[in-house]
Scaffold this motif. Structure first.
Motif, PDB file in Angstrom:
ATOM      1  N   ASN A   1       0.830  -1.210   0.000  1.00  0.00           N
ATOM      2  CA  ASN A   1       0.000   0.000   0.000  1.00  0.00           C
ATOM      3  C   ASN A   1       0.862   1.257   0.000  1.00  0.00           C
ATOM      4  O   ASN A   1       0.582   2.230  -0.711  1.00  0.00           O
ATOM      5  CB  ASN A   1      -0.928   0.007   1.216  1.00  0.00           C
ATOM      6  CG  ASN A   1      -2.114  -0.919   1.051  1.00  0.00           C
ATOM      7  OD1 ASN A   1      -2.408  -1.384  -0.052  1.00  0.00           O
ATOM      8  ND2 ASN A   1      -2.801  -1.202   2.149  1.00  0.00           N
ATOM      9  N   ARG A   2       1.934   1.226   0.817  1.00  0.00           N
ATOM     10  CA  ARG A   2       2.824   2.374   0.883  1.00  0.00           C
ATOM     11  C   ARG A   2       3.550   2.587  -0.442  1.00  0.00           C
ATOM     12  O   ARG A   2       3.674   3.720  -0.930  1.00  0.00           O
ATOM     13  CB  ARG A   2       3.830   2.170   2.008  1.00  0.00           C
ATOM     14  CG  ARG A   2       4.550   3.450   2.414  1.00  0.00           C
ATOM     15  CD  ARG A   2       5.671   3.175   3.372  1.00  0.00           C
ATOM     16  NE  ARG A   2       5.316   2.216   4.402  1.00  0.00           N
ATOM     17  CZ  ARG A   2       6.208   1.429   4.997  1.00  0.00           C
ATOM     18  NH1 ARG A   2       7.470   1.468   4.636  1.00  0.00           N
ATOM     19  NH2 ARG A   2       5.835   0.604   5.941  1.00  0.00           N
TER      20      ARG A   2
ATOM     21  N   ASN B   1       2.594   1.664  -3.462  1.00  0.00           N
ATOM     22  CA  ASN B   1       1.666   2.125  -4.495  1.00  0.00           C
ATOM     23  C   ASN B   1       1.294   3.596  -4.322  1.00  0.00           C
ATOM     24  O   ASN B   1       1.176   4.338  -5.307  1.00  0.00           O
ATOM     25  CB  ASN B   1       0.407   1.252  -4.483  1.00  0.00           C
ATOM     26  CG  ASN B   1       0.640  -0.132  -5.054  1.00  0.00           C
ATOM     27  OD1 ASN B   1       1.581  -0.363  -5.802  1.00  0.00           O
ATOM     28  ND2 ASN B   1      -0.216  -1.077  -4.692  1.00  0.00           N
ATOM     29  N   ARG B   2       1.109   4.025  -3.078  1.00  0.00           N
ATOM     30  CA  ARG B   2       0.806   5.444  -2.839  1.00  0.00           C
ATOM     31  C   ARG B   2       1.994   6.329  -3.206  1.00  0.00           C
ATOM     32  O   ARG B   2       1.833   7.414  -3.766  1.00  0.00           O
ATOM     33  CB  ARG B   2       0.445   5.676  -1.364  1.00  0.00           C
ATOM     34  CG  ARG B   2      -0.909   5.120  -0.948  1.00  0.00           C
ATOM     35  CD  ARG B   2      -1.357   5.713   0.390  1.00  0.00           C
ATOM     36  NE  ARG B   2      -0.388   5.481   1.444  1.00  0.00           N
ATOM     37  CZ  ARG B   2      -0.408   4.420   2.255  1.00  0.00           C
ATOM     38  NH1 ARG B   2      -1.347   3.486   2.111  1.00  0.00           N
ATOM     39  NH2 ARG B   2       0.490   4.284   3.202  1.00  0.00           N
TER      40      ARG B   2
ATOM     41  N   GLY C   1       2.761   5.403  -7.328  1.00  0.00           N
ATOM     42  CA  GLY C   1       1.684   5.342  -8.310  1.00  0.00           C
ATOM     43  C   GLY C   1       1.624   4.026  -9.053  1.00  0.00           C
ATOM     44  O   GLY C   1       1.085   3.957 -10.167  1.00  0.00           O
TER      45      GLY C   1
END
Length: 268
Positions: free
Chosen positions: A90-91, A93-94, A97
């Motif tokens: 999650n980290r 991807n944030r 991108g």
């Protein structure tokens, strides 16, 4: 006069000229795996900037974050009780991108001896604690070798392993990699699995202790603070060479962080 040619392994052409992101399975999201993921974030961005399709990562780990993981592994206090793989992906991807994936199960075969479709990848990176896990991964990759007629078939296995002060990174091919004709170098198509070449040594050196650490102080008695990050940076540098330069003279290294010695393992 020494006329012996330097032994070189040339990268499989699919990794260099692929029109789609190279699929990567990272197995283990702990001290080393969490930092390998960060290195792959940097590598992916750099490859895309250079016109490459980049990499697509799937991170496998069924463990959750505990307070003992904070500091030595790449987790924050707000991530305690989350799955390690989910927190890290999650980290990533944030931050970048990307659309990378997390698996909250072990990387293993089911009761029928089959692998899920999501387990298929071109590149496998193992950051596991036990010798038993390495042999299980080797067994799976031998099965995956049957997919070698596919364009995105399994090509490489990069294994990270360490004790308190020392560690090693070993690059293996999954089957033979077709090599170009070379007048200058002696090309090497097959690099052995770590379990084949160092299997007996692994078994002799293993000291099974799967008991989770209750604190960072206890964790540091098992592994020094910077051994994982040192291995991650050096190992991913080897991986970067495969993509960037299309060849390597070395297929890994041994590292002793206590006295700052590193010994490369040449292609043979």
């Amino acid at each position: 006069m020494n006329t012996e040619k330097t032994k070189i392994h040339f990268t499989d052409i699919y990794l260099i000229n692929s029109t789609n992101p190279i699929t990567v399975n990272i197995i283990g999201a702990g001290g080393t795996g969490s930092k390998v993921l960060t290195a792959l974030m940097e590598m992916n961005h750099s490859l895309v900037e250079l016109g490459h399709a980049g990499v697509s990562v799937r991170l496998w780990d069924d463990d959750i974050v505990t307070s003992a993981n904070l500091g030595r592994q790449r987790f924050a206090e707000c991530e305690v009780a989350l799955y390690k793989s989910v927190a890290l992906i999650n980290r990533a991807n944030r931050f970048m991108g990307t659309n990378w994936k997390a698996e909250t199960v072990k990387f293993e075969k089911d009761d029928l001896g089959r692998l899920p479709k999501s387990a298929e990848a071109t590149l496998y990176i193992s950051c596991v604690d036990s010798v038993k896990s390495r042999f299980a991964i080797a067994d799976i990759l031998n099965l995956q070798n049957n997919r070698k007629h596919h364009r995105d078939a399994p090509k490489y296995w990069l294994d990270f392993g360490n004790s308190q002060h020392t560690g090693q990174v070993i690059l293996s091919t999954i089957g033979e990699i077709k090599q170009p004709h070379s007048e200058k170098y002696e090309t090497v198509a097959s690099l052995p699995f770590v379990t084949e070449e160092f299997g007996e040594l692994l078994k002799q050196s293993e000291q099974e202790d799967d008991t989770p650490s209750c604190s960072l102080a206890e964790a540091l008695e098992k592994q020094e603070l910077f051994i994982n990050s040192a291995l991650a940076q050096m190992g991913c540098s080897l991986l970067w060479s495969l993509f960037r330069y299309g060849m390597t003279e070395n297929r890994g290294f041994f590292l002793n962080l206590k006295d700052f010695r590193s010994q490369p393992i040449p292609v043979a």
